[in-house]
Motif scaffolding. Structure first.
Motif, PDB file in Angstrom:
ATOM      1  N   TYR A 149      27.380  40.722  34.442  1.00 16.39           N
ATOM      2  CA  TYR A 149      28.472  41.470  35.072  1.00 16.39           C
ATOM      3  C   TYR A 149      28.267  41.534  36.584  1.00 16.39           C
ATOM      4  CZ  TYR A 149      29.644  43.169  30.379  1.00 16.39           C
ATOM      5  OH  TYR A 149      29.986  43.253  29.060  1.00 16.39           O
ATOM      6  N   THR A 150      27.020  41.730  36.994  1.00 15.81           N
ATOM      7  CA  THR A 150      26.707  41.787  38.423  1.00 15.81           C
ATOM      8  C   THR A 150      26.978  40.446  39.095  1.00 15.81           C
ATOM      9  OG1 THR A 150      25.014  43.468  37.987  1.00 15.81           O
ATOM     10  CG2 THR A 150      24.903  42.330  40.107  1.00 15.81           C
ATOM     11  N   GLN A 151      26.636  39.376  38.399  1.00 12.74           N
ATOM     12  CA  GLN A 151      26.932  38.042  38.934  1.00 12.74           C
ATOM     13  C   GLN A 151      28.441  37.810  39.025  1.00 12.74           C
ATOM     14  OE1 GLN A 151      24.825  35.660  36.090  1.00 12.74           O
ATOM     15  NE2 GLN A 151      22.841  35.860  37.136  1.00 12.74           N
ATOM     16  N   ASP A 152      29.174  38.320  38.020  1.00 13.75           N
ATOM     17  CA  ASP A 152      30.635  38.161  38.035  1.00 13.75           C
ATOM     18  C   ASP A 152      31.258  38.924  39.197  1.00 13.75           C
ATOM     19  OD1 ASP A 152      30.455  36.611  35.785  1.00 13.75           O
ATOM     20  OD2 ASP A 152      30.952  38.230  34.386  1.00 13.75           O
ATOM     21  N   THR A 153      30.811  40.153  39.410  1.00  9.58           N
ATOM     22  CA  THR A 153      31.378  40.928  40.520  1.00  9.58           C
ATOM     23  C   THR A 153      30.964  40.329  41.868  1.00  9.58           C
ATOM     24  OG1 THR A 153      29.511  42.475  40.296  1.00  9.58           O
ATOM     25  CG2 THR A 153      31.609  43.111  39.287  1.00  9.58           C
ATOM     26  N   ASP A 154      29.793  39.729  41.901  1.00 12.63           N
ATOM     27  CA  ASP A 154      29.388  39.056  43.143  1.00 12.63           C
ATOM     28  C   ASP A 154      30.297  37.859  43.411  1.00 12.63           C
ATOM     29  OD1 ASP A 154      27.338  38.744  45.322  1.00 12.63           O
ATOM     30  OD2 ASP A 154      27.100  36.802  44.329  1.00 12.63           O
ATOM     31  N   LYS A 155      30.634  37.161  42.339  1.00 13.47           N
ATOM     32  CA  LYS A 155      31.565  36.035  42.477  1.00 13.47           C
ATOM     33  C   LYS A 155      32.932  36.536  42.943  1.00 13.47           C
ATOM     34  CE  LYS A 155      33.848  32.515  39.663  1.00 13.47           C
ATOM     35  NZ  LYS A 155      33.992  31.959  38.291  1.00 13.47           N
ATOM     36  N   ASP A 156      33.403  37.627  42.353  1.00 13.91           N
ATOM     37  CA  ASP A 156      34.685  38.212  42.769  1.00 13.91           C
ATOM     38  C   ASP A 156      34.635  38.680  44.214  1.00 13.91           C
ATOM     39  OD1 ASP A 156      35.552  37.731  40.231  1.00 13.91           O
ATOM     40  OD2 ASP A 156      35.394  39.814  39.543  1.00 13.91           O
ATOM     41  N   LEU A 157      33.479  39.215  44.594  1.00 19.05           N
ATOM     42  CA  LEU A 157      33.330  39.687  45.973  1.00 19.05           C
ATOM     43  C   LEU A 157      33.422  38.517  46.952  1.00 19.05           C
ATOM     44  CD1 LEU A 157      32.742  41.927  47.990  1.00 19.05           C
ATOM     45  CD2 LEU A 157      30.300  41.649  47.492  1.00 19.05           C
ATOM     46  N   ARG A 158      32.827  37.397  46.594  1.00 15.05           N
ATOM     47  CA  ARG A 158      32.914  36.220  47.465  1.00 15.05           C
ATOM     48  C   ARG A 158      34.357  35.726  47.565  1.00 15.05           C
ATOM     49  NH1 ARG A 158      28.238  34.699  44.614  1.00 15.05           N
ATOM     50  NH2 ARG A 158      29.411  33.090  43.473  1.00 15.05           N
ATOM     51  N   GLU A 159      35.056  35.783  46.431  1.00 13.12           N
ATOM     52  CA  GLU A 159      36.460  35.398  46.447  1.00 13.12           C
ATOM     53  C   GLU A 159      37.265  36.348  47.319  1.00 13.12           C
ATOM     54  OE1 GLU A 159      40.245  34.806  43.373  1.00 13.12           O
ATOM     55  OE2 GLU A 159      38.268  35.413  42.615  1.00 13.12           O
ATOM     56  N   LEU A 160      36.971  37.641  47.188  1.00 17.16           N
ATOM     57  CA  LEU A 160      37.646  38.629  48.017  1.00 17.16           C
ATOM     58  C   LEU A 160      37.382  38.381  49.501  1.00 17.16           C
ATOM     59  CD1 LEU A 160      39.229  41.293  48.351  1.00 17.16           C
ATOM     60  CD2 LEU A 160      37.053  42.513  48.009  1.00 17.16           C
ATOM     61  N   GLN A 161      36.154  38.095  49.806  1.00 21.70           N
ATOM     62  CA  GLN A 161      35.802  37.838  51.201  1.00 21.70           C
ATOM     63  C   GLN A 161      36.508  36.578  51.716  1.00 21.70           C
ATOM     64  OE1 GLN A 161      31.601  37.497  51.833  1.00 21.70           O
ATOM     65  NE2 GLN A 161      31.774  37.379  54.058  1.00 21.70           N
ATOM     66  N   ASN A 162      36.558  35.571  50.870  1.00 21.91           N
ATOM     67  CA  ASN A 162      37.230  34.327  51.267  1.00 21.91           C
ATOM     68  C   ASN A 162      38.709  34.560  51.518  1.00 21.91           C
ATOM     69  OD1 ASN A 162      37.408  31.393  51.603  1.00 21.91           O
ATOM     70  ND2 ASN A 162      38.502  31.456  49.634  1.00 21.91           N
ATOM     71  N   LYS A 163      39.351  35.289  50.627  1.00 19.93           N
ATOM     72  CA  LYS A 163      40.785  35.554  50.787  1.00 19.93           C
ATOM     73  C   LYS A 163      41.038  36.459  51.991  1.00 19.93           C
ATOM     74  CE  LYS A 163      42.366  34.766  46.076  1.00 19.93           C
ATOM     75  NZ  LYS A 163      43.275  33.664  46.487  1.00 19.93           N
ATOM     76  N   GLN A 164      40.104  37.393  52.225  1.00 22.56           N
ATOM     77  CA  GLN A 164      40.290  38.238  53.405  1.00 22.56           C
ATOM     78  C   GLN A 164      40.153  37.425  54.680  1.00 22.56           C
ATOM     79  OE1 GLN A 164      38.786  42.210  53.247  1.00 22.56           O
ATOM     80  NE2 GLN A 164      38.084  42.182  55.376  1.00 22.56           N
ATOM     81  N   GLU A 165      39.251  36.468  54.686  1.00 24.26           N
ATOM     82  CA  GLU A 165      39.115  35.591  55.857  1.00 24.26           C
ATOM     83  C   GLU A 165      40.377  34.754  56.058  1.00 24.26           C
ATOM     84  OE1 GLU A 165      35.592  33.460  54.948  1.00 24.26           O
ATOM     85  OE2 GLU A 165      34.235  35.074  55.575  1.00 24.26           O
TER      86      GLU A 165
END
Length: 785
Positions: A149-165
């Motif tokens: 789950y932690t790895q999944d949320t980390d993946k989502d966080l990277r996606e969030l960061q990418n989309k925010q950029e």
């Protein structure tokens, strides 16, 4: 039966709590309930949510589910059903917004829920069938799941960061267009350029709006995932800290009474380290989310709760709880603590390696506090800081990290309690009833000084003594506390009364640990009769025994307490009777009357060993034999042997010395059972290196056959009164026989006196019969001393 049907049969409690933790805004339990059959018919487990090729299929599942939700909402008519109808319509709308941009996220959520349900149902059903749950396996699976789950949320966080950029890039493009619009030069192309720029602006504003909504949905979805993860994380951490670690501490406490104890902390440390890694990773994710939100604020709709502040508080609280709970005493100090005596203790931090605490090893300080100070400490009373109830030497040190074992710990090897300050005693409380505790304190930082932890832990209660003769009563205090302390108690409260069955378990634990074998049920029935002389029942298990009955009130007609009597029996058995006790050669806990009943049914010469009822630390031999004077069969009891007697000559040797004892009850020849414990006799014909003649001690019962040549019997005494002083008569109703120790010398040709001379006679010439030779007449006697 469907999986959801089996879930509904789970008993109330922890399972239901875990279910509530799994479901939330991202997937409400109402959806699972109303559409259980459809959900379980889909092949969620065959979809790889990380593979884009399944996105179209996931999109179809999302559309089907939202349509079913809307259709179900339409079925609810009337004002009573309006809240449910409204809730379902909101769920359908939320699903489209949340999962529309990435429908594979829905697959991931549903798979997580179904996996948890299956796990809970399996554990419940396997428990009902009698299978023992493998805690280590379960926790291992749960920790692996939390890691995923932690790895999944980390993946989502990277996606969030990418989309925010990407959003920021588009926003900068929008700023550029606005700047160009403000600075269109005059000329024939001005209108055309303005139209083009405005079209670009409109398009990019639409893109920005869409991207902002996607970012908001991602943030909300990520917060929901974090919330679900944190709830499950809290459940697992509570399992480790509140159940497994507390269980380990309880076993450690019972080990103070002698219970078997596996002190290995490796499994617990492994779990705690996994928790530390997961918590720290999630905390870093939350901090990163906060940073992203700070760089690009997006208003959250009023109907959607802002979870982020609580998530930060929750994850920091979990970390604090983990760190403070895993600062533990691996090796307890002695619970009966004598002043001026050296003692040891080990303290360990189970998460010190993973949180890099060992990079700056913390100092640990030990002090001793009393019961009131311990209570104040648990109340978070700041006034306790610096207070103590004594002075401990060598009480400070620095934790060390063992790279091989990955353990951060400190071993206090040379502590010594120099002085103790006692509190005012309450009522009839003895000094040995006052309880203290060794307090270990430390402080350290985590995360490059970001977090500061002040940790402490209390030892098991300690009874302080200044003299060895206080050990017995101090041990009683410790035994009672270890056995009957309730989890989470106020220091150091214990019940005043316990059931006799609980008391027997405590005594048996201590007795077994010291002697090697337990007390029999018959023995405990006998002990109950001693403790409760006025109670006559077949089963004493539920009879209440008070602390006073155990170690304050004297046994009726005796000058000692029940525990003092047991304590001295344990001590005697451990030091001198351990072998015979473990071979079941000592009947032990049986009354004189019951021993007589057993022996009167046996042949003469049969004997048994029982603990003396009238003396501390004594064991007596009861045997059946004919009265030398009346030839009447009766039971006799030797005066009890104490430790000082066995220090001179062992029990087995004494039994071997006495020919009147032939068979151990019920029918075992004495040499078959005691022969291996007998010592080899000294060869009196051989001289020692110093030229002395060796000698052996022999036990005899005056007036009874002594065995070997020159045996003593009643006729060997010219003075009958000297025999009757040892041999009881029916007139005096005395059946306790005094036994003397004998010195056995080699034969002397020039002398004619008997080989065996009583030790009492050697040491006291006044006790000699007129016909006993005076040792001073023998020149060789001087060489024997």
């Amino acid at each position: 039966m469907s999986l959801w049907g089996r879930v509904q049969q789970l008993p109330p409690g922890g399972a239901h709590q875990q279910m509530r933790n799994v479901y939330g805004t991202h997937f409400p339990m109402e959806v699972r309930h109303y559409f259980a059959e459809w959900i379980e018919q889909q092949e969620w487990q065959n979809i790889d949510e990380d593979d884009p090729k399944y996105e179209e299929y996931a999109k179809q599942l999302l559309e089907q589910l939202t349509m079913k939700i809307e259709e179900k909402a339409a079925e609810f008519a009337g004002s009573d059903m309006y809240p449910i109808k409204l809730k379902l319509n909101e769920i359908a709308s939320t699903f489209r917004e949340m999962y529309g941009p990435n429908p594979l996220n829905l697959v991931q959520v549903v798979k997580k829920c179904l996996t948890m349900e299956s796990s809970l149902v399996h554990l419940h059903e396997s428990g009902q069938s009698g299978g023992q749950q493998d805690t280590a396996r379960i926790l291992g699976q749960q920790l692996e799941q939390l890691t995923k789950y932690t790895q999944d949320t980390d993946k989502d966080l990277r996606e969030l960061q990418n989309k925010q950029e990407q959003f920021i890039i588009h926003y900068q493009e929008s700023v550029r267009i606005n700047t160009q619009l403000s600075n269109i030069p005059a000329g024939p192309q001005r209108q055309e350029m303005e139209i083009r720029l405005r079209n670009e602006k409109k398009k990019i504003e639409i893109d920005l709006s869409r991207m902002a909504q996607e970012l908001l949905n991602l943030r909300i979805a990520l917060a929901d995932k974090h919330e679900a993860t944190f709830k499950q994380l809290q459940q697992v951490q509570n399992k480790v800290l509140e159940e497994e670690l507390i269980k380990w501490k309880r076993h450690q406490q019972l080990a103070g009474n002698g219970a078997p104890f596996d002190c290995n902390l490796d499994q617990l440390q492994s779990w705690c380290e996994s928790l530390a890694d997961i918590i720290w990773s999630n905390r870093q994710q939350i901090k990163q989310v906060e940073s992203l939100r700070a760089h690009l604020p997006i208003d959250i709709p009023p109907h959607v709760p802002d979870l982020l502040p609580n998530l930060n508080t929750t994850i920091t609280g979990l970390l604090s709880s983990l760190v403070t709970s895993t600062f533990i005493i691996e090796k307890q100090p002695p619970q009966v603590l004598k002043t001026q005596a050296r003692f040891q203790s080990n303290v360990r931090l189970l998460v010190g390696g993973n949180l890099n605490v060992h990079m700056n090893p913390p100092a640990v300080k030990a002090s001793i506090i009393n019961e009131e100070q311990a209570k104040a400490l648990l109340r978070n009373d700041s006034n306790i800081s610096g207070e103590n109830s004594g002075e401990i030497l060598n009480s400070q040190g620095t934790m060390e990290y063992n790279q091989a074992t990955q353990q951060l710990s400190i071993a206090f090897r040379n502590m010594s309690l120099r002085r103790i300050k006692r509190a005012d005693r309450r009522g009839t409380e003895a000094v040995t009833e006052e309880k203290f505790s060794i307090l270990f304190q430390s402080s350290f930082t985590v995360g490059a000084g970001e977090l500061v932890f002040k940790v402490w832990t209390l030892s098991l209660p300690v009874a302080v003594i200044v003299h060895g003769n206080q050990e017995c009563n101090a041990m009683a205090t410790v035994l009672w506390d270890n056995a009957f302390a309730e989890p989470g108690r106020i220091p150091f409260a214990v019940p005043e009364k316990v059931k006799y069955s609980q008391l027997t378990q405590m005594i048996n634990t201590k007795f077994t640990s010291q002697t090697g074998s337990p007390i029999t049920p018959e023995g405990f029935h006998y002990l109950a009769q001693k403790l409760l002389p006025g109670v006559h029942v077949d089963d004493y298990s539920n009879q209440l025994i008070s602390w006073s009955q155990f170690n304050k009130e004297q046994v009726p007609t005796k000058a000692f307490t029940f525990w003092e009597w047991i304590y001295n029996i344990i001590k005697l058995t451990k030091e001198y009777l351990k072998g015979p006790w473990n071979d079941n050669l000592v009947l032990g806990f049986v009354s004189r009357e019951r021993a007589a009943e057993l022996l009167m049914q046996q042949k003469c010469g049969t004997f048994l060993l029982r603990f003396s009822e009238g003396s501390l630390g004594g064991v007596t031999i009861a045997w059946v034999a004919d009265d030398p004077q009346t030839s009447e069969k009766k039971v006799w009891n030797l005066a009890p042997f104490a430790a000082k007697d066995f220090a001179i000559r062992s029990l087995a040797d004494r039994i071997s010395d006495l020919p009147t004892l032939s068979t151990l009850f019920p029918n075992i020849p004495k040499l078959d059972c005691f022969g291996k414990y007998c010592s080899n006799p000294t060869n009196a014909s051989e001289l020692t290196n110093e030229g002395y003649v060796g000698l052996d001690l022999r036990a005899v019962i005056p007036g009874w056959p002594a065995g070997a040549e020159g045996m003593l019997d009643p006729q060997a005494y010219d003075n009958p009164s000297s025999v009757q002083s040892h041999i009881p008569t029916d007139d005096h109703n005395i059946d306790e026989v005094q036994m003397d120790d004998m010195l056995s010398f080699g034969d002397y040709d020039q002398d004619t006196f008997i080989n065996n001379v009583t030790m009492n006679q050697i040491l006291n010439n006044n006790a000699m019969s007129p016909h006993t030779p005076n040792l001073g007449n023998f020149p060789n006697f001087q060489n024997l001393n």
